[in-house]
Design a protein around this motif. Structure first.
Motif, mmCIF file in Angstrom:
data_model
loop_
_atom_site.group_PDB
_atom_site.id
_atom_site.type_symbol
_atom_site.label_atom_id
_atom_site.label_comp_id
_atom_site.label_asym_id
_atom_site.label_seq_id
_atom_site.Cartn_x
_atom_site.Cartn_y
_atom_site.Cartn_z
ATOM 1 N N LEU A 15 12.297 5.919 15.254
ATOM 2 C CA LEU A 15 11.852 4.861 14.346
ATOM 3 C C LEU A 15 10.788 5.379 13.374
ATOM 4 C CD1 LEU A 15 11.710 1.835 16.826
ATOM 5 C CD2 LEU A 15 13.272 2.136 14.898
ATOM 6 N N ALA A 16 9.895 6.244 13.866
ATOM 7 C CA ALA A 16 8.913 6.850 12.969
ATOM 8 C C ALA A 16 9.609 7.652 11.885
ATOM 9 C CB ALA A 16 7.957 7.740 13.763
ATOM 10 N N GLY A 17 10.617 8.430 12.279
ATOM 11 C CA GLY A 17 11.370 9.200 11.295
ATOM 12 C C GLY A 17 12.105 8.309 10.309
ATOM 13 N N LEU A 18 12.620 7.182 10.796
ATOM 14 C CA LEU A 18 13.333 6.249 9.913
ATOM 15 C C LEU A 18 12.389 5.644 8.876
ATOM 16 C CD1 LEU A 18 15.903 4.661 9.215
ATOM 17 C CD2 LEU A 18 15.225 2.965 10.947
ATOM 18 N N VAL A 19 11.208 5.257 9.321
ATOM 19 C CA VAL A 19 10.223 4.693 8.386
ATOM 20 C C VAL A 19 9.886 5.711 7.304
ATOM 21 C CG1 VAL A 19 7.832 3.923 8.151
ATOM 22 C CG2 VAL A 19 9.232 3.079 10.039
ATOM 23 N N LEU A 20 9.687 6.969 7.696
ATOM 24 C CA LEU A 20 9.358 8.012 6.722
ATOM 25 C C LEU A 20 10.511 8.230 5.745
ATOM 26 C CD1 LEU A 20 7.420 10.191 5.717
ATOM 27 C CD2 LEU A 20 8.422 11.756 7.393
ATOM 28 N N ALA A 21 11.739 8.218 6.269
ATOM 29 C CA ALA A 21 12.899 8.447 5.399
ATOM 30 C C ALA A 21 13.033 7.343 4.357
ATOM 31 C CB ALA A 21 14.166 8.526 6.254
ATOM 32 N N ILE A 22 12.820 6.102 4.757
ATOM 33 C CA ILE A 22 12.907 4.993 3.805
ATOM 34 C C ILE A 22 11.784 5.079 2.778
ATOM 35 C CG2 ILE A 22 12.809 2.477 3.585
ATOM 36 C CD1 ILE A 22 14.082 2.291 6.352
ATOM 37 N N TYR A 23 10.568 5.441 3.266
ATOM 38 C CA TYR A 23 9.419 5.535 2.364
ATOM 39 C C TYR A 23 9.636 6.596 1.301
ATOM 40 C CZ TYR A 23 4.723 6.759 0.777
ATOM 41 O OH TYR A 23 3.637 7.040 0.008
ATOM 42 N N VAL A 24 10.205 7.721 1.691
ATOM 43 C CA VAL A 24 10.418 8.819 0.746
ATOM 44 C C VAL A 24 11.322 8.387 -0.403
ATOM 45 C CG1 VAL A 24 11.530 11.082 0.503
ATOM 46 C CG2 VAL A 24 9.967 10.663 2.400
ATOM 47 N N GLN A 25 12.226 7.439 -0.152
ATOM 48 C CA GLN A 25 13.170 7.017 -1.178
ATOM 49 C C GLN A 25 12.635 5.877 -2.049
ATOM 50 O OE1 GLN A 25 16.022 8.725 -1.630
ATOM 51 N NE2 GLN A 25 15.284 10.016 0.070
ATOM 52 N N GLY A 26 11.441 5.380 -1.769
ATOM 53 C CA GLY A 26 10.923 4.220 -2.486
ATOM 54 C C GLY A 26 10.355 4.553 -3.852
ATOM 55 N N ASP A 27 10.241 3.505 -4.681
ATOM 56 C CA ASP A 27 9.704 3.671 -6.033
ATOM 57 C C ASP A 27 8.230 4.064 -6.009
ATOM 58 O OD1 ASP A 27 12.158 3.020 -7.085
ATOM 59 O OD2 ASP A 27 11.690 0.877 -7.286
ATOM 60 N N VAL A 28 7.461 3.489 -5.063
ATOM 61 C CA VAL A 28 6.038 3.804 -4.983
ATOM 62 C C VAL A 28 5.834 5.285 -4.725
ATOM 63 C CG1 VAL A 28 3.911 3.393 -3.683
ATOM 64 C CG2 VAL A 28 5.466 1.485 -4.191
ATOM 65 N N THR A 29 6.667 5.844 -3.868
ATOM 66 C CA THR A 29 6.547 7.257 -3.528
ATOM 67 C C THR A 29 6.810 8.134 -4.746
ATOM 68 O OG1 THR A 29 7.398 6.680 -1.352
ATOM 69 C CG2 THR A 29 7.271 9.019 -1.877
ATOM 70 N N ARG A 30 7.793 7.753 -5.562
ATOM 71 C CA ARG A 30 8.107 8.541 -6.753
ATOM 72 C C ARG A 30 6.962 8.526 -7.747
ATOM 73 N NH1 ARG A 30 13.249 5.935 -5.971
ATOM 74 N NH2 ARG A 30 14.796 7.427 -5.194
ATOM 75 N N ARG A 31 6.203 7.425 -7.761
ATOM 76 C CA ARG A 31 5.074 7.363 -8.675
ATOM 77 C C ARG A 31 3.894 8.208 -8.177
ATOM 78 N NH1 ARG A 31 6.444 1.772 -8.955
ATOM 79 N NH2 ARG A 31 4.734 1.258 -7.515
ATOM 80 N N LEU A 32 3.762 8.350 -6.847
ATOM 81 C CA LEU A 32 2.644 9.104 -6.273
ATOM 82 C C LEU A 32 2.906 10.600 -6.199
ATOM 83 C CD1 LEU A 32 1.566 6.765 -3.322
ATOM 84 C CD2 LEU A 32 0.255 7.282 -5.379
ATOM 85 N N TYR A 33 4.179 10.984 -6.020
ATOM 86 C CA TYR A 33 4.511 12.390 -5.774
ATOM 87 C C TYR A 33 5.539 12.863 -6.789
ATOM 88 C CZ TYR A 33 2.303 11.459 -1.266
ATOM 89 O OH TYR A 33 1.417 11.099 -0.289
#
Length: 430
Positions: A406-424
């Motif tokens: 579940l921790a890995g799943l949360v990270l995988a979803i986060y990596v694909q988010g718009d917020v992540t693209r703006r930060l990284y």
């Protein structure tokens, strides 16, 4: 001089040994007090009345009844045990004379099997200091016995002994003992409570866990001097608080740690650090943490108080509750992350919080799984001081793996988010 004293001189002076700090690397009164407080804290408060009246014999009997001690696992001072065993093998009479309560002293005497007689406090008379000297002189006469002990409270007994063996702190009494006309036949120096012992007891190596307070600063990309300074203060405050809590936990876990093949070498369990020293250190560490906490925002102070409350409950109750203990451990790790955010005024995102919860829950299950695997390898069935059994191991492994997924799943979803693209610029590296 009594007939018994005359016979003693004719047959050779008996060897009299003290128990607390001499044959044992611990103090039975302190042991029973800690056990009583952990098992029945309200009932243990009842010992305060006789203590304030100076009735030490009643205090010892009450605590001995409330906090029985496992004599089989108490740490021995092997040099003194070997000395008594050698003298007994020569045919010499050996006496165990202790101020500890008989309820606690007798099991230890039976474990050792080295003494012809036990003299101990009995709930009415406290056999310490001058009372012990008077009893031994009445039985064996002035200068009619040899005495082995470790503390200044035994100085009256040393003065009435024929020869003395000074153990631990009593080595500093040599000049006083010799001035009283008592020959010092030997010394057993005390190597307890060194700096290394203290560092080990405070678990300074575990402070690395507190680096989690910097996670919100790093993930929030807030590297201002103010934020970093606040995170650093929270790191130190949490470290001091955690060290105090580790000592409290070790005090509550003495019996379980001594039954564990690895944990029995911890400073408190092995007797390398005295219970009295640990009890004195706890308020000092908590006070130092509180002073640092005053420089932090109110939210951080609340989280530190929550950490202290949870760890205290964990020590007293939660660690013996199946699953609840694992959730408590995961919660304490998550509090570290929340503390860093509150201290540096950096919001902790729901993504970071969800990832932290599942990751730390997985690690907590992994810790229990490793303990149960080791327990099974030793042929045990029930974890000492815990509610887990080896039959729970498959469930623990499954829940731990699921939490990790579940921790890995949360990270995988986060990596694909718009917020992540703006930060990284390159979120794929995450």
């Amino acid at each position: 001089m009594s007939a018994e004293a005359t016979q003693s001189r004719e047959a050779g002076a008996p060897l009299v040994g003290d128990l607390d700090g001499t044959l044992l690397r611990t103090d039975l009164l302190h042991e029973s007090a800690v056990t009583a407080v952990a098992r029945a804290p309200l009932a243990a408060l009842g010992a305060l009345g006789p203590l304030l009246r100076g009735d030490r014999a009643t205090v010892k009997r009450r605590l001995a009844s409330l906090g029985p001690v496992d004599a089989a696992t108490l740490p021995l001072r092997e040099e003194v045990v070997a000395l008594v065993a050698a003298e007994r093998a020569r045919g010499r009479r050996t006496i165990l004379a202790t101020a500890a309560d008989e309820l606690l002293a007798r099991p230890v005497a039976e474990r050792l099997g080295l003494f012809d007689e036990l003299l101990a406090s009995d709930g009415r008379r406290n056999l310490g200091g001058e009372a012990k000297r008077a009893e031994l002189v009445a039985r064996f006469g002035e200068k009619g016995f040899d005495y082995v002990a470790d503390r200044r409270a035994d100085l009256p007994v040393f003065r009435s002994a024929r020869r003395a063996v000074l153990v631990g702190p009593a080595v500093r009494l040599r000049a006083e003992v010799e001035r009283a006309g008592t020959e010092v036949a030997g010394e057993v120096p005390d190597r307890r409570q060194s700096l290394g012992t203290l560092v080990s007891a405070l678990r300074l190596r575990q402070w690395v866990k507190n680096l989690l307070v910097f996670v919100p600063v790093v993930t929030g990309h807030v590297f201002t001097p103010e934020a970093l300074a606040s995170a650093a203060v929270s790191f130190l405050a949490l470290g001091l608080l955690a060290s105090g809590v580790y000592l409290l936990n070790d005090l509550g876990d003495l019996a379980a740690d001594r039954a564990h093949p690895g944990k029995r070498r911890r400073p408190l369990a092995s007797g390398a650090l005295s219970i009295g020293a640990a009890v004195a250190l706890v308020p000092f560490l908590l006070a130092a943490s509180a002073l640092l906490t005053a420089a932090l925002p109110a939210g951080a102070r609340v989280l530190l108080a929550l950490y202290l409350a949870t760890t205290t409950l964990y020590t007293l109750f939660l660690k013996r509750k199946v699953l609840v203990d694992v959730f408590a451990l995961a919660f304490l790790y998550t509090v570290r992350v929340l503390l860093g955010g509150a201290a540096a005024a950096v919001p902790v995102s729901p993504w970071l919080l969800a990832f932290s919860v599942f990751l730390f829950l997985s690690l907590a299950f992994a810790k229990r799984a490793a303990e149960l695997l080791a327990l099974e390898g030793r042929g045990g069935a029930v974890a000492a001081g815990r509610g887990w059994t080896v039959r729970d191991a498959p469930m623990v492994r499954v829940l731990g793996a699921a939490s990790g997924y579940l921790a890995g799943l949360v990270l995988a979803i986060y990596v694909q988010g718009d917020v992540t693209r703006r930060l990284y610029a390159h979120p794929g590296w995450l």
